[in-house]
Design a protein around this motif. Sequence first.
Motif, mmCIF file in Angstrom:
data_model
loop_
_atom_site.group_PDB
_atom_site.id
_atom_site.type_symbol
_atom_site.label_atom_id
_atom_site.label_comp_id
_atom_site.label_asym_id
_atom_site.label_seq_id
_atom_site.Cartn_x
_atom_site.Cartn_y
_atom_site.Cartn_z
ATOM 1 N N PHE A 272 -1.825 -8.693 -2.577
ATOM 2 C CA PHE A 272 -1.215 -7.380 -2.790
ATOM 3 C C PHE A 272 -2.151 -6.405 -3.501
ATOM 4 N N TYR A 273 -2.711 -6.830 -4.645
ATOM 5 C CA TYR A 273 -3.487 -5.906 -5.474
ATOM 6 C C TYR A 273 -4.957 -5.794 -5.085
ATOM 7 N N SER B 187 0.579 -5.568 2.604
ATOM 8 C CA SER B 187 1.986 -5.222 2.397
ATOM 9 C C SER B 187 2.784 -6.484 2.046
ATOM 10 N N ILE B 188 3.952 -6.276 1.486
ATOM 11 C CA ILE B 188 4.826 -7.400 1.148
ATOM 12 C C ILE B 188 5.187 -8.176 2.418
ATOM 13 N N ILE C 159 2.208 -10.269 3.459
ATOM 14 C CA ILE C 159 2.064 -11.417 2.555
ATOM 15 C C ILE C 159 3.100 -12.477 2.896
ATOM 16 N N LYS D 55 8.354 -10.585 -3.517
ATOM 17 C CA LYS D 55 8.631 -9.557 -4.528
ATOM 18 C C LYS D 55 8.838 -10.182 -5.905
ATOM 19 N N LEU E 24 5.462 -11.283 -7.264
ATOM 20 C CA LEU E 24 4.700 -10.102 -7.696
ATOM 21 C C LEU E 24 5.215 -9.562 -9.021
#
Length: 75
Positions: free
Chosen positions: A34-35, A40-41, A44, A56, A59
Amino acid sequence: LNTVRSKTTIGRHMDIYRALNMLKETEGPVSLFFYMEDQSIEKIADITGYPTGTVKSHLSRAKEKNGYLLKTKWL
């Protein structure tokens, strides 16, 4: 000046990677995708096989832990 800026950037990246390594086995890769890789979620979730809600959650926990570690410079 570029050398100083470059060393600062490298140091910052090292701190981030150290923080990622301190996360749980499930939180680290999700955070990295993600970072650092700007995934994108949904992407992932496809990569890891986790439901989007789980991604989510991972994260969120990782952000909380990493924020604390990076703010306190505990690394």
